[in-house]
Scaffold this motif. Structure first.
Motif, PDB file in Angstrom:
ATOM      1  N   GLY A  97       0.878  -1.167   0.000  1.00  0.00           N
ATOM      2  CA  GLY A  97       0.000   0.000   0.000  1.00  0.00           C
ATOM      3  C   GLY A  97       0.912   1.212   0.000  1.00  0.00           C
ATOM      4  O   GLY A  97       1.823   1.293   0.824  1.00  0.00           O
ATOM      5  N   ILE A  98       0.717   2.141  -0.920  1.00  0.00           N
ATOM      6  CA  ILE A  98       1.560   3.331  -1.001  1.00  0.00           C
ATOM      7  C   ILE A  98       0.688   4.573  -0.913  1.00  0.00           C
ATOM      8  O   ILE A  98      -0.282   4.719  -1.656  1.00  0.00           O
ATOM      9  N   LYS A  99       1.056   5.429   0.011  1.00  0.00           N
ATOM     10  CA  LYS A  99       0.405   6.729   0.152  1.00  0.00           C
ATOM     11  C   LYS A  99       1.373   7.755  -0.420  1.00  0.00           C
ATOM     12  O   LYS A  99       2.542   7.787  -0.046  1.00  0.00           O
ATOM     13  N   LEU A 100       0.902   8.570  -1.358  1.00  0.00           N
ATOM     14  CA  LEU A 100       1.772   9.590  -1.929  1.00  0.00           C
ATOM     15  C   LEU A 100       2.061  10.651  -0.880  1.00  0.00           C
ATOM     16  O   LEU A 100       1.178  11.068  -0.140  1.00  0.00           O
ATOM     17  N   ALA A 101       3.318  11.078  -0.828  1.00  0.00           N
ATOM     18  CA  ALA A 101       3.747  12.031   0.199  1.00  0.00           C
ATOM     19  C   ALA A 101       3.380  13.458  -0.151  1.00  0.00           C
ATOM     20  O   ALA A 101       3.045  14.248   0.720  1.00  0.00           O
ATOM     21  N   THR A 102       3.448  13.793  -1.410  1.00  0.00           N
ATOM     22  CA  THR A 102       3.256  15.182  -1.820  1.00  0.00           C
ATOM     23  C   THR A 102       2.109  15.281  -2.811  1.00  0.00           C
ATOM     24  O   THR A 102       2.316  15.506  -3.995  1.00  0.00           O
ATOM     25  N   ARG A 103       0.943  15.098  -2.322  1.00  0.00           N
ATOM     26  CA  ARG A 103      -0.247  15.151  -3.164  1.00  0.00           C
ATOM     27  C   ARG A 103      -0.320  16.509  -3.860  1.00  0.00           C
ATOM     28  O   ARG A 103      -0.132  17.545  -3.236  1.00  0.00           O
ATOM     29  N   GLY A 104      -0.553  16.477  -5.145  1.00  0.00           N
ATOM     30  CA  GLY A 104      -0.669  17.718  -5.904  1.00  0.00           C
ATOM     31  C   GLY A 104       0.653  18.174  -6.495  1.00  0.00           C
ATOM     32  O   GLY A 104       0.681  18.832  -7.511  1.00  0.00           O
ATOM     33  N   ARG A 105       1.782  17.826  -5.850  1.00  0.00           N
ATOM     34  CA  ARG A 105       3.082  18.238  -6.378  1.00  0.00           C
ATOM     35  C   ARG A 105       3.618  17.238  -7.394  1.00  0.00           C
ATOM     36  O   ARG A 105       4.434  17.579  -8.220  1.00  0.00           O
TER      37      ARG A 105
END
Length: 151
Positions: A71-79
């Motif tokens: 499971g991967i959560k993006l660290a910089t959403r939008g960037r």
């Protein structure tokens, strides 16, 4: 959406069991001629019902003894654009599937490796260096009780 009759459904069930069957063999089992069976298959492909046919390989027999779901959560959403992340992660040969999901994580990956040290190498050198990769949760596959089956 394409209209399906009982013969179409029987044809799809037969192809799901063994997609390598010839149109002639399928037709014999369904009471159709080879050309009629072939026309139905082509219509189902053109209508998008049959999206393709694949060969399922035994990863363990090929030396890939470990399967891990990440499971991967993006660290910089939008960037970082989702397309950039998806393109980069899809280029990693050990990553078998990439699924954009709703929930705790942004993506779910199926990753194969030869063993745990090989998986650690893939994780550290390839996956964790992806653009925008943030929090990661790993679940090692112990056994697979049911393979994908008929819809």
């Amino acid at each position: 959406m394409i209209e399906l009759d009982e013969i179409d459904r029987a044809l799809l069930r037969a192809l799901e069991r063994d997609a390598a069957q010839s149109a002639s063999a399928l037709g014999r089992n369904l009471g159709l001629s080879q050309p009629a069976t072939w026309r139905r298959i082509k219509r189902l492909e053109a209508g998008g019902v049959i999206a393709g046919r694949r060969l399922r390989l035994n990863a363990e027999a090929l030396g890939f003894g470990v399967t891990v779901f990440l499971g991967i959560k993006l660290a910089t959403r939008g960037r970082v654009s989702l397309d950039d992340f998806e393109r980069a992660v899809s280029a990693i040969p050990e990553v078998q599937t990439v699924e954009h999901v709703l929930g705790l994580f942004d993506y779910r990956l199926r990753v194969v490796a030869r063993d745990l040290p090989d998986f650690e190498r893939v994780l550290r050198r390839r996956i964790m260096t992806l653009p925008g990769a943030g929090e990661v949760e790993a679940n090692v596959l112990l056994s697979e009780e049911r393979l994908p089956g008929p819809l």
